[in-house]
Design an enzyme around this catalytic site. Structure first.
Site, short mmCIF file in Angstrom:
data_model
loop_
_atom_site.label_atom_id
_atom_site.label_comp_id
_atom_site.label_asym_id
_atom_site.label_seq_id
_atom_site.Cartn_x
_atom_site.Cartn_y
_atom_site.Cartn_z
N GLU A 141 0.99 -1.01 0.06
CA GLU A 141 0.15 -0.07 -0.08
C GLU A 141 1.16 1.15 -0.01
OE1 GLU A 141 -1.45 2.82 2.22
OE2 GLU A 141 -2.59 1.31 3.43
N CYS A 187 -2.92 7.72 4.91
CA CYS A 187 -2.84 7.23 3.71
C CYS A 187 -3.99 7.70 2.90
CB CYS A 187 -2.68 6.01 3.28
SG CYS A 187 -2.89 4.61 4.81
#
Lengths: 525, 525
Positions: free
Chosen positions: B265, B302
């Site tokens: 990720e 994120c």
């Protein structure tokens, strides 16, 4: 229907502009008309543009319409009648009955995916309803479904001109998932590909779908194949073929600015373990069954039993003797292409010259071009363990028997293996403990484990796994045969706090598809 | 408990032999004791050997035992008490309440996976029973279950010292799937990592599991990280971090003789679309909500909203004015590490100097080391579309407002985006048609779509998707948060014609786990 030698780009017949591909009847070595001029980068671009334009509409077709589309393809393939069978026989050298059976399997596969699409379980709908009063923080309403990845490039295989080709498993599962498909036909059977491609294109029209849902390209792997995999509008790849071909596609896919998944089914030697009690009780029957599986279809199956492992001794000698006799009596068979025949001859030649193997038997001599003899070799476990070259697949009816001194050597050979599509255990009641000890290793090595069967023959059903750890495939997390193949071409999307009218149908409160959702942690019944 | 500065290799405290890593309190820039000497290739080898030795046993633990193990880890983490909170606060500069909340989330996540393990749906059991009388060929008995991939390497993230670190989501989902885990701790919070690693190791012992189920390594990404990903006994990788770090691991994984999946990720700018009616009705509230989301945790999420897209005009000007005012009032916040602070300053500096953007507002000045100011920039859609550099994530509380001339420009900006973790739609009833038109694009771009919320805050539940198309992650087919994350670490295996006693429990005829199997095409209820 007259073959045109043209590609099908979004349903339009378009002539290629590159080197002409011409099928060869492997039984006569004579070229077959028409020629198929190969596509160029521009043709790839056209097909990708159409597929991309079709994607958003096609992926939101209702389950009913998408299922009907798959069934219509099956109907259209059946409507091709004998012309398809004759052309496929001519292009592959395979017997008529085999092609008819494969047609049945191909159409059955499309109808099986239609049922899977209708059932809708693949949408994996998960709903966590809002908890506005939760402390310390409220929970939003969260709903997940699976969406298709995008247009998929499918590479037809040489050895299944129907079931792993233009409308084969990869195409069926990608279309089922909601992905437009661009097929690069295998050069060995372009006429068969044109016929089946026409059937798919007619189904697209009959079902009123956007024409970019399907295209069929001819051409070289290096030009058309790599251009397809490199095109930014292609989002996944399905491939069945050689190790080198699969690796080249994986590398091209990884080299893209946006890497994409490649499902390449590449090579497998499909070990068969003969356990002592089974070998003692039925060495002769095992030998007969083994040679029948080995020589079926000239051994041109990815699940062909290319390796047999057993403890040495009188029982294995009996097995070897009978297997050798069956191999010696097995007729030569026409292989799919001159190239495959040459590769088989080279592989067998290497094994024959290998200092650590002995040739045991060869089948009857060839009576025509491209006919292969079956071959049986034997080696010792310690020799097998010493040379990685003995792990290489020989595509065709050749197998290597590995004689082990004891159970520990059997285990070592099993651990030494690379990833496989299948592993087979021939066992009787007294072997169960031995087999149980070997299972953890085999589960790590193979996608399908068989007891007292032979690996050739791959059922299209829910439970099938035709896949396995590298290098059997490039991605062990999925299967290329069976309904679970639809999962390859999907990814999850979560919708948070969407008003019901903005949600996709599968996620709406009224549950119009009547799915058994995972609702607040409980499966609906 | 006294911190030792040692790694945990299969439960044994072992001192590293390479350069010492020492956490820095970002609020004071002072180093924290103890130092953590980095591991070497030999330590990686030891941990991998232990993980490999543990794999076959651990993966066949009963669902009950595996679930209990996950719950025991949660209990052990809670038993660490305030020492864990204090150390994590010192190492990250994050507020105490945030760390306490994250601890709750981490333990809740472990318990949620315990429930998922017990439910057993992830085994995806499919049974096609034998049809011995079927024509033209009988069908074998075929049974499929999911098995774990093998030992998993997990790379802790800097920004969630608990929830995405040693016992975070990747570890929890891999352990739930039956995979041993080797964590490479993030160098920013080694003490927190040691404490949590000790908790996991104690749970391994308490549950009587093989000690190789868990190891914790310290060291450099280049030495320990690449060695881990390259080790043949590691079969999958979980990573949360920078784009360059993720890509390096993907390349190492692809360069192996046996390539393996990497779930990295990496980066996301999380576009927020403000639709006209919503903007007209509640520009001020939207501005307030946006800045709250932007500045939460110094923007170190994120899912931080790094991009806002809207049609230009008086309503957007109002939004901008209020957002600017909120940004100007937002206090400077300590970032996680000096390195992250430097990167943020550099990113903001680039955007400030960029000829196609204008700085709109900056937050209050710093009062201590590593404190960042929030920043707001604005640009025009045509400029945004002209420079790929404007797509780059700035990790921290900086956002860019893209002003569009019309709906078509909004659409173009949406299509221009790379893959994202989230996309947010702020809309009111009159915007529904506009939003519906944009949805197909956003579904292709992001893993989670939100209406009238803000992307920060990721619920751990069944329906969550924390993932998305490249470059948000390296593999859009899965999620790193929520119970579906267990699916990342599994592969299917099919058992053909197995005697019942040789079948794994999940597939036996008596269905001892009481699973709702897919039995002959029908879901059991």
């Amino acid at each position: 229907m007259t073959l045109t030698g043209k590609m099908l780009i979004g349903g339009e017949a378009i002539a290629g502009s590159r080197e002409t591909i011409r099928a060869i009847d492997p039984a006569t070595n004579k070229p077959l008309e028409p020629g198929y001029p190969g596509g160029s980068g521009e043709h790839v671009d056209q097909a990708c543009a159409l597929a991309w334009a079709a994607f958003d509409q096609y992926r939101e077709t209702s389950l009913a319409i998408r299922a009907e589309f798959l069934e219509t393809i099956a109907n259209e393939i059946e409507s091709l009648g004998d012309e398809l069978v004759e052309r496929a026989v001519a292009e592959t050298g395979l017997p008529r009955a085999r092609i008819q059976g494969e047609r049945g399997r191909t159409c059955g596969q499309l109808r099986t995916f239609a049922r899977t699409v209708r059932a809708g379980e693949w949408l994996d709908v998960r709903v966590d309803t809002a908890l506005p009063e939760r402390q310390p923080l409220p929970r939003a309403d969260l709903r997940q479904r699976q969406v298709p990845l995008g247009p998929v490039a499918v590479f037809g295989a040489s050895n299944f001109p129907l079931a792993f080709s233009v409308a084969g498993g990869d195409t069926a599962s990608a279309l089922a998932a909601g992905c437009p498909v661009i097929v690069k036909a295998h050069g060995a059977h372009p006429g068969t590909s044109e016929l089946v491609g026409g059937a798919v294109a007619r189904a697209v029209t009959k079902c009123g779908l956007p024409k970019g849902v399907f295209s069929l390209l001819f051409g070289s792997g290096r030009e058309v194949g790599i251009a397809l995999v490199s095109d930014p509008r292609i989002k996944a790849v399905g491939f069945t073929g050689s190790h080198s071909g699969g690796i080249a596609l994986c590398q091209a896919a990884q080299a893209r600015p946006e890497p994409i998944p490649v499902y390449a089914e590449m090579s497998s030697i499909n070990p068969v373990f003969l356990f002592p009690a089974a070998l003692q009780a039925r060495a002769e029957a095992l030998a007969q069954g083994f040679v029948a599986s080995l020589t079926q279809g000239a051994g041109q199956f990815c699940t062909n039993p290319g390796l047999v492992i057993a403890r040495q001794g009188a029982d294995l000698d009996r097995f070897l003797g009978v297997a050798a006799e069956h191999v010696r009596q097995s007729p030569a068979q026409t292989m799919l292409t001159p190239g495959i025949f040459d590769a088989y001859q080279a592989g067998v030649g290497s094994l024959a010259k290998h200092p650590l193997t002995q040739a045991v038997a060869a089948g009857l001599s060839a009576e025509g071009p491209n006919q292969c003899q079956a071959h049986l070799f034997v080696t010792q476990a310690r020799d097998f363990l010493s040379d990685q070259a003995l792990l290489t697949e020989i595509f065709g009816a050749a197998s290597l028997i590995v004689q082990c001194a004891d159970d520990e050597e059997v285990r070592q050979v099993a651990e030494h293996l690379e990833g496989q599509l299948t592993a087979t255990l021939q066992l009787d009641e007294p072997d169960l403990q031995n087999a149980r000890a070997l299972l953890p290793t085999l589960e790590r090595k193979a996608g399908r484990l068989l007891v007292n069967g032979w690996p050739t023959g791959v059922e299209v059903c829910d439970a099938m796994v035709h896949g396995g750890p590298f290098p059997a495939t490039s991605d062990a997390r999925s299967t290329s045969v069976g309904t679970a193949a639809i999962l390859r071409f999907l990814r999850p999307v979560c919708y948070q706090d969407f008003p019901d009218s903005l949600l996709p149908a599968a996620l709406q409160q009224s549950n119009p598809f009547h799915l058994r959702r995972l609702l607040d942690g409980q499966r609906e019944v």
